[in-house]
Design an enzyme around this catalytic site. Sequence first.
Site, PDB file in Angstrom:
ATOM      1  N   PHE A 141       0.925  -1.248  -0.018  1.00 29.82           N
ATOM      2  CA  PHE A 141      -0.047   0.121  -0.040  1.00 29.82           C
ATOM      3  C   PHE A 141       0.820   1.387   0.057  1.00 29.82           C
ATOM      4  O   PHE A 141       1.597   1.581   0.738  1.00 29.82           O
ATOM      5  CB  PHE A 141      -0.940   0.050   0.987  1.00 29.82           C
ATOM      6  CG  PHE A 141      -1.830   1.132   1.182  1.00 29.82           C
ATOM      7  CD1 PHE A 141      -2.937   1.167   0.073  1.00 29.82           C
ATOM      8  CD2 PHE A 141      -1.625   2.382   2.007  1.00 29.82           C
ATOM      9  CE1 PHE A 141      -3.651   2.277   0.315  1.00 29.82           C
ATOM     10  CE2 PHE A 141      -2.476   3.512   1.707  1.00 29.82           C
ATOM     11  CZ  PHE A 141      -3.803   3.218   1.133  1.00 29.82           C
ATOM     12  N   ASP A 199       9.583   2.677   1.254  1.00 27.74           N
ATOM     13  CA  ASP A 199       8.215   3.467   1.775  1.00 27.74           C
ATOM     14  C   ASP A 199       8.453   3.156   3.249  1.00 27.74           C
ATOM     15  O   ASP A 199       7.631   2.159   3.643  1.00 27.74           O
ATOM     16  CB  ASP A 199       6.979   2.920   0.988  1.00 27.74           C
ATOM     17  CG  ASP A 199       5.652   3.464   1.768  1.00 27.74           C
ATOM     18  OD1 ASP A 199       5.714   4.306   2.751  1.00 27.74           O
ATOM     19  OD2 ASP A 199       4.704   3.710   1.122  1.00 27.74           O
ATOM     20  N   LYS A 211       3.204  10.012   8.234  1.00 28.44           N
ATOM     21  CA  LYS A 211       2.700   9.693   9.484  1.00 28.44           C
ATOM     22  C   LYS A 211       3.021  10.195  10.828  1.00 28.44           C
ATOM     23  O   LYS A 211       2.827  11.258  11.348  1.00 28.44           O
ATOM     24  CB  LYS A 211       2.215   8.280   9.830  1.00 28.44           C
ATOM     25  CG  LYS A 211       1.271   7.704   8.450  1.00 28.44           C
ATOM     26  CD  LYS A 211       1.168   6.323   8.638  1.00 28.44           C
ATOM     27  CE  LYS A 211      -0.053   5.711   7.625  1.00 28.44           C
ATOM     28  NZ  LYS A 211      -1.251   5.889   8.095  1.00 28.44           N
TER      29      LYS A 211
END
Length: 396
Positions: free
Chosen positions: A132, A219, A248
């Site tokens: 994702f 990532d 995040k």
Amino acid sequence: MRDDLNSYLMQNYRRQDFCPSRGKGCWLYDREKNKYLDGLSGIAVNTLGHSHKKLVKAISGQARNLIHVSNLYEIQSQEQLAKRLARLTGLDKAFFCNSGLEANEAALKIARKFGLEQGIKKPKIIVFENAFHGRSFATMSASSGKKNKSMFGDAISGFIRVPINDLKAIQSVEAKYSNIAAVMLEPIQGEGGINISKNIVLKQIRKLCTSNNWLLIFDEVQCGVGRTGKWFAFQKAGIKPDILTLAKGLGSGVPIGALLVKKPYAKILGPGDHGSTFGGNPLAMQAGLTTLEVIDEEKLLKNAKDRGEQILKSLRSELKGYPDILSVRGIGLMIGIEFKTDCSKISKLALENGLLINVTNSNVIRILPPLIITDKEVEMLISKLITSIKTFLKNE
Ligand SMILES: Cc1ncc(COP(=O)(O)O)c(C=O)c1O
């Protein structure tokens, strides 16, 4: 909770019936003053928990002084945060944006342009099953999950997908294609169900990238910034990517995204090639700098490691012998419990027991508490979670 008829909001989220109105440390409170233990941190965002004194002071002080100026001008705190991140990652240059997908979008642009500059006509990027990377067209195309993609028409082409931890699959791509420009992966897949890449495979991928002149993009939007007990998950494998993306947890709740890159590739994006209006604004930079400072001061890397081990040990002992549970896995405070079948209902049961967690990939409970969680709070988390799991299993 308001239904579609009574809400001005689009209905693109499946929300729980819970409206937090205040947070302190690892706890959230609703308007009736009920207390909930936050085992999810806004999906790996609230690194320092809620209302951390030092963060509140830093961002309110910054807000009084200067919230936003354009990237047309110099922003000194960008230099400070870039330097700090460069020192921590061993990479050289930073680009700031506002979210994970934006950091990944920038990484994909660099990878494509890098390929084109090598004379590759249609550069391809190797990506992974269950990955994702975001919800823009490019990052959605790089992500796994056919359902979401097909409803929006044609995906962006140029991605070759392989299973994780399958070096042979990458080697066969290497043998078949001469137009690979990059490999992009999450060292620990978050949305895909807490799937951990083996260090030995990551090392081999690093070697393949170096020998083929492919860029290696990690990532770490979800697993980075201390969550695994190291500053960055790649450090566990003892290798370094060429490009690293973060978001995040870097701002502890203030939107921020960052891309770090090795010097030789930093020039691929020149003036005007890429940018962001809000990216790198003084408020976000202050949140980033303070988050990193507090992680250091409060020894949160060690805490993430110790509390993570405590959670894994307790869960493994409490859940031993349950045939419906396939695996309990994780690193630091990024933990998953995999069920044989759909266990989505557990989030609601946990909420009723005063605990926030979520279920990803329909059969994996995901636990991502703030890095400040204490051993006592871990005991409460385990107790609430085990109660919820047992109720779920009894009712199934
Ligand atoms: C690994 C990873 N990359 C990218 C993203 C997208 O980040 P954002 O929602 O900030 O765009 C996420 C979000 O869950 C993620 O977990």
